[in-house]
Design a protein around this motif. Structure first.
Motif, PDB file in Angstrom:
ATOM      1  N   VAL A  38       0.894  -1.149   0.000  1.00 60.16           N
ATOM      2  CA  VAL A  38       0.000   0.000   0.000  1.00 60.16           C
ATOM      3  C   VAL A  38       0.934   1.200   0.000  1.00 60.16           C
ATOM      4  CG1 VAL A  38      -1.612   1.347   1.395  1.00 60.16           C
ATOM      5  CG2 VAL A  38      -1.935  -1.095   1.161  1.00 60.16           C
ATOM      6  N   TYR A  39       0.648   2.198  -0.814  1.00 65.51           N
ATOM      7  CA  TYR A  39       1.572   3.328  -0.895  1.00 65.51           C
ATOM      8  C   TYR A  39       0.855   4.667  -0.891  1.00 65.51           C
ATOM      9  CZ  TYR A  39       0.404   3.469  -5.888  1.00 65.51           C
ATOM     10  OH  TYR A  39      -0.255   3.564  -7.082  1.00 65.51           O
ATOM     11  N   TYR A  40       1.644   5.691  -0.516  1.00 63.70           N
ATOM     12  CA  TYR A  40       1.195   7.080  -0.513  1.00 63.70           C
ATOM     13  C   TYR A  40       2.280   7.943  -1.149  1.00 63.70           C
ATOM     14  CZ  TYR A  40      -2.436   5.672   2.742  1.00 63.70           C
ATOM     15  OH  TYR A  40      -3.513   5.057   3.313  1.00 63.70           O
ATOM     16  N   ASN A  41       1.895   8.786  -2.103  1.00 64.50           N
ATOM     17  CA  ASN A  41       2.832   9.757  -2.659  1.00 64.50           C
ATOM     18  C   ASN A  41       3.056  10.859  -1.630  1.00 64.50           C
ATOM     19  OD1 ASN A  41       3.062   8.387  -5.100  1.00 64.50           O
ATOM     20  ND2 ASN A  41       1.359   9.491  -6.013  1.00 64.50           N
ATOM     21  N   LEU A  42       4.305  11.271  -1.491  1.00 63.80           N
ATOM     22  CA  LEU A  42       4.682  12.237  -0.457  1.00 63.80           C
ATOM     23  C   LEU A  42       4.845  13.645  -1.008  1.00 63.80           C
ATOM     24  CD1 LEU A  42       7.456  10.126   1.321  1.00 63.80           C
ATOM     25  CD2 LEU A  42       5.101  10.459   2.077  1.00 63.80           C
ATOM     26  N   THR A  43       4.560  14.626  -0.162  1.00 66.67           N
ATOM     27  CA  THR A  43       4.931  16.008  -0.438  1.00 66.67           C
ATOM     28  C   THR A  43       6.338  16.206   0.145  1.00 66.67           C
ATOM     29  OG1 THR A  43       4.066  16.843   1.656  1.00 66.67           O
ATOM     30  CG2 THR A  43       2.527  16.756  -0.225  1.00 66.67           C
ATOM     31  N   LYS A  44       6.921  17.339  -0.117  1.00 69.37           N
ATOM     32  CA  LYS A  44       8.255  17.633   0.423  1.00 69.37           C
ATOM     33  C   LYS A  44       8.232  17.617   1.956  1.00 69.37           C
ATOM     34  CE  LYS A  44      11.980  20.986  -0.012  1.00 69.37           C
ATOM     35  NZ  LYS A  44      12.421  22.221  -0.669  1.00 69.37           N
ATOM     36  N   GLN A  45       7.214  18.232   2.547  1.00 67.09           N
ATOM     37  CA  GLN A  45       7.083  18.273   4.005  1.00 67.09           C
ATOM     38  C   GLN A  45       6.890  16.876   4.587  1.00 67.09           C
ATOM     39  OE1 GLN A  45       3.705  20.568   5.318  1.00 67.09           O
ATOM     40  NE2 GLN A  45       4.072  20.134   7.463  1.00 67.09           N
ATOM     41  N   GLN A  46       6.067  16.059   3.927  1.00 65.06           N
ATOM     42  CA  GLN A  46       5.832  14.698   4.410  1.00 65.06           C
ATOM     43  C   GLN A  46       7.097  13.845   4.315  1.00 65.06           C
ATOM     44  OE1 GLN A  46       2.554  13.708   1.861  1.00 65.06           O
ATOM     45  NE2 GLN A  46       1.031  14.598   3.244  1.00 65.06           N
ATOM     46  N   ARG A  47       7.866  14.038   3.265  1.00 62.48           N
ATOM     47  CA  ARG A  47       9.125  13.282   3.131  1.00 62.48           C
ATOM     48  C   ARG A  47      10.063  13.614   4.289  1.00 62.48           C
ATOM     49  NH1 ARG A  47      12.815  11.405  -1.563  1.00 62.48           N
ATOM     50  NH2 ARG A  47      14.632  10.779  -0.367  1.00 62.48           N
ATOM     51  N   ARG A  48      10.184  14.901   4.587  1.00 54.33           N
ATOM     52  CA  ARG A  48      11.038  15.321   5.712  1.00 54.33           C
ATOM     53  C   ARG A  48      10.538  14.726   7.035  1.00 54.33           C
ATOM     54  NH1 ARG A  48      11.777  21.447   4.850  1.00 54.33           N
ATOM     55  NH2 ARG A  48      10.028  20.730   3.775  1.00 54.33           N
ATOM     56  N   ALA A  49       9.223  14.747   7.236  1.00 50.02           N
ATOM     57  CA  ALA A  49       8.647  14.200   8.466  1.00 50.02           C
ATOM     58  C   ALA A  49       8.911  12.695   8.569  1.00 50.02           C
ATOM     59  CB  ALA A  49       7.151  14.476   8.520  1.00 50.02           C
ATOM     60  N   TRP A  50       8.817  11.977   7.444  1.00 49.63           N
ATOM     61  CA  TRP A  50       9.099  10.543   7.479  1.00 49.63           C
ATOM     62  C   TRP A  50      10.574  10.301   7.815  1.00 49.63           C
ATOM     63  CZ3 TRP A  50      12.254   7.273   4.528  1.00 49.63           C
ATOM     64  CH2 TRP A  50      12.113   5.922   4.844  1.00 49.63           C
ATOM     65  N   GLU A  51      11.456  11.089   7.195  1.00 50.49           N
ATOM     66  CA  GLU A  51      12.892  10.947   7.477  1.00 50.49           C
ATOM     67  C   GLU A  51      13.210  11.238   8.942  1.00 50.49           C
ATOM     68  OE1 GLU A  51      14.472  13.584   4.494  1.00 50.49           O
ATOM     69  OE2 GLU A  51      14.631  11.960   3.005  1.00 50.49           O
ATOM     70  N   ASP A  52      12.429  12.131   9.566  1.00 47.25           N
ATOM     71  CA  ASP A  52      12.608  12.452  10.989  1.00 47.25           C
ATOM     72  C   ASP A  52      11.910  11.456  11.915  1.00 47.25           C
ATOM     73  OD1 ASP A  52      14.067  14.682  10.230  1.00 47.25           O
ATOM     74  OD2 ASP A  52      12.383  16.077  10.479  1.00 47.25           O
ATOM     75  N   GLY A  53      11.174  10.504  11.341  1.00 44.05           N
ATOM     76  CA  GLY A  53      10.477   9.498  12.137  1.00 44.05           C
ATOM     77  C   GLY A  53       9.120   9.935  12.664  1.00 44.05           C
TER      78      GLY A  53
END
Length: 176
Positions: A112-127
């Motif tokens: 199952v996947y979700y396309n990320l925004t720039k902010q969401q990518r940063r939040a995922w990288e930060d955990g």
């Protein structure tokens, strides 16, 4: 006499609803009017990507010949959790055989996947951001055990994918 029978009927309906209420609440979260449903037939050992908006389900090589039902619905308080802030619509995945019987067990590799925004990518990288699965047995959301960032899709921000172990309801959320 008529009033007594009416009262008994109403009481029986209340008891019947109460007995099935828990199972009903754990059922499809997409039964509301804000749901969007897409269905697609998939074949054994073939690749399939079924998506709607910024989310979808991907079969690199399907272990099923089935009809996939992908339901996108707005998060709601009935299944919500105060410490999770869902950032996209929920994604529900169901599979049915040619006779309409629902598959309960996941076989093979399915994301199952979700396309990320720039902010969401940063939040995922930060955990701080992840994909969650609604476990109807526990009546609670559980973080996906195997998440992967797929940087070759939805460039430049990527796509967050969860290897699923159960069919059902998924959501991407910030954890408070």
């Amino acid at each position: 006499m008529h009033t007594k029978k009416l009262f008994q009927l109403v009481l029986a309906l209340i008891i019947a609803f109460s007995a099935t209420g828990g199972a009903w609440l754990g059922a499809s979260a997409a039964s509301g009017s804000s749901s969007k449903v897409i269905t697609k037939k998939i074949s054994f050992e073939e690749e399939a990507d079924i998506f709607q908006g910024n989310s979808g389900v991907y079969f690199p090589s399907s272990a099923f010949t089935a009809e996939v039902e992908l339901i996108r619905s707005d998060p709601n308080s009935r299944l919500g959790r105060k410490d999770l802030d869902f950032v996209q619509r929920w994604t529900e995945v169901r599979l049915y055989d040619s006779k309409g019987a629902e598959f309960k067990q996941v076989y093979g590799l399915i994301y199952v996947y979700y396309n990320l925004t720039k902010q969401q990518r940063r939040a995922w990288e930060d955990g701080d951001l992840g994909i969650y699965y609604y476990n109807p047995n526990e009546r609670d959301w559980e973080r996906c055990e195997i998440e992967r960032l797929i940087s070759t899709k939805n460039r430049p921000n990527g796509r967050l994918a969860c290897v699923i172990s159960d069919f059902g309801l998924y959501g991407m959320a910030y954890k408070d």
